[in-house]
Write a protein that holds these residues in place. Structure first.
Motif, PDB file in Angstrom:
ATOM      1  N   CYS A  56       0.827  -1.199   0.000  1.00  0.00           N
ATOM      2  CA  CYS A  56       0.000   0.000   0.000  1.00  0.00           C
ATOM      3  C   CYS A  56       0.869   1.260   0.000  1.00  0.00           C
ATOM      4  CB  CYS A  56      -0.906   0.004   1.218  1.00  0.00           C
ATOM      5  SG  CYS A  56      -1.972   1.449   1.247  1.00  0.00           S
ATOM      6  N   GLU A  57       0.451   2.227  -0.807  1.00  0.00           N
ATOM      7  CA  GLU A  57       1.234   3.463  -0.903  1.00  0.00           C
ATOM      8  C   GLU A  57       0.484   4.664  -0.339  1.00  0.00           C
ATOM      9  OE1 GLU A  57       3.371   3.687  -4.900  1.00  0.00           O
ATOM     10  OE2 GLU A  57       2.044   1.969  -5.140  1.00  0.00           O
ATOM     11  N   LEU A  68      -3.605   4.013  -5.178  1.00  0.00           N
ATOM     12  CA  LEU A  68      -2.451   3.908  -4.273  1.00  0.00           C
ATOM     13  C   LEU A  68      -2.605   2.726  -3.327  1.00  0.00           C
ATOM     14  CD1 LEU A  68      -1.918   7.631  -3.175  1.00  0.00           C
ATOM     15  CD2 LEU A  68      -0.538   6.320  -4.776  1.00  0.00           C
ATOM     16  N   LEU A  69      -3.832   2.555  -2.850  1.00  0.00           N
ATOM     17  CA  LEU A  69      -4.090   1.495  -1.881  1.00  0.00           C
ATOM     18  C   LEU A  69      -3.928   0.107  -2.479  1.00  0.00           C
ATOM     19  CD1 LEU A  69      -7.301   3.066  -0.339  1.00  0.00           C
ATOM     20  CD2 LEU A  69      -5.242   2.611   0.957  1.00  0.00           C
ATOM     21  N   THR A  70      -4.427  -0.060  -3.685  1.00  0.00           N
ATOM     22  CA  THR A  70      -4.555  -1.417  -4.223  1.00  0.00           C
ATOM     23  C   THR A  70      -3.583  -1.735  -5.351  1.00  0.00           C
ATOM     24  OG1 THR A  70      -6.161  -0.754  -5.908  1.00  0.00           O
ATOM     25  CG2 THR A  70      -7.025  -1.372  -3.746  1.00  0.00           C
ATOM     26  N   GLY A  71      -2.966  -0.715  -5.932  1.00  0.00           N
ATOM     27  CA  GLY A  71      -2.055  -0.959  -7.034  1.00  0.00           C
ATOM     28  C   GLY A  71      -2.758  -1.087  -8.388  1.00  0.00           C
ATOM     29  N   LEU A  72      -4.096  -1.090  -8.378  1.00  0.00           N
ATOM     30  CA  LEU A  72      -4.801  -1.060  -9.669  1.00  0.00           C
ATOM     31  C   LEU A  72      -4.752   0.367 -10.189  1.00  0.00           C
ATOM     32  CD1 LEU A  72      -6.055  -3.712  -8.481  1.00  0.00           C
ATOM     33  CD2 LEU A  72      -8.158  -3.065  -9.614  1.00  0.00           C
ATOM     34  N   ILE A 100      -2.260  -0.075   8.762  1.00  0.00           N
ATOM     35  CA  ILE A 100      -1.278  -0.734   7.905  1.00  0.00           C
ATOM     36  C   ILE A 100      -1.644  -2.205   7.734  1.00  0.00           C
ATOM     37  CG2 ILE A 100       1.137  -1.465   7.741  1.00  0.00           C
ATOM     38  CD1 ILE A 100       1.829   1.185   9.215  1.00  0.00           C
ATOM     39  N   GLN A 101      -1.990  -2.843   8.837  1.00  0.00           N
ATOM     40  CA  GLN A 101      -2.366  -4.256   8.767  1.00  0.00           C
ATOM     41  C   GLN A 101      -3.601  -4.482   7.945  1.00  0.00           C
ATOM     42  OE1 GLN A 101      -2.994  -6.456  12.280  1.00  0.00           O
ATOM     43  NE2 GLN A 101      -0.851  -7.074  12.425  1.00  0.00           N
ATOM     44  N   LYS A 116       2.719   4.836   4.427  1.00  0.00           N
ATOM     45  CA  LYS A 116       4.067   5.360   4.197  1.00  0.00           C
ATOM     46  C   LYS A 116       4.642   5.955   5.479  1.00  0.00           C
ATOM     47  CE  LYS A 116       3.699   7.730   0.308  1.00  0.00           C
ATOM     48  NZ  LYS A 116       3.912   8.320  -1.017  1.00  0.00           N
ATOM     49  N   ALA A 117       3.779   6.625   6.246  1.00  0.00           N
ATOM     50  CA  ALA A 117       4.245   7.210   7.499  1.00  0.00           C
ATOM     51  C   ALA A 117       4.616   6.116   8.505  1.00  0.00           C
ATOM     52  CB  ALA A 117       3.169   8.122   8.077  1.00  0.00           C
TER      53      ALA A 117
END
Ligand SMILES: [Zn+2]
Length: 107
Positions: free
Chosen positions: A10-11, A63-67, A24-25, A16-17
């Motif tokens: 996840c971005e 950003l979350l999923t990469g799609l 995050i989990q 990131k922080a």
């Protein structure tokens, strides 16, 4: 051999922080889940997230999923179209054992 599914990292800002372990989990678990879906399932699932009333924007979801956003929009369009262009057959066959009962043995 099947290649190992790649789990997207996840971005989002929170991940990131790196401070909020719970978020995050949960983002990691969602991406793990996504990694086990096939491509159409992935974009439909993310499309449902995108359509949630207070859900993240498509950009955020990318950003979350990469799609990418285009893929998410495509998923939404397909859902709005009742998935009418999709190979329901194949999914049924994979899902249940009903067809197997019809298979005839030789002789
Ligand atoms: Zn995240």
């Amino acid at each position: 051999m099947r290649p190992e599914p790649i789990v997207h990292q996840c971005e989002c800002e929170t991940c990131k922080a790196g401070f909020d372990a719970e978020i995050i989990q949960s983002h990691q678990r969602r991406n793990l889940f996504l990694s086990r879906l096939n491509e159409p399932q992935r974009r439909w699932y993310v499309a449902t997230l995108s359509e949630a009333a207070d859900g993240p924007s498509d950009r955020q979801l990318a950003l979350l999923t990469g799609l990418d956003e285009k893929t998410i929009r495509r998923g939404k369009a397909e859902l709005q179209d009742q998935l009418s262009a999709l190979p329901l057959d194949r999914q049924r066959r994979e899902g249940g054992g009903r067809l197997r009962a019809e298979k005839k043995t030789r002789n």
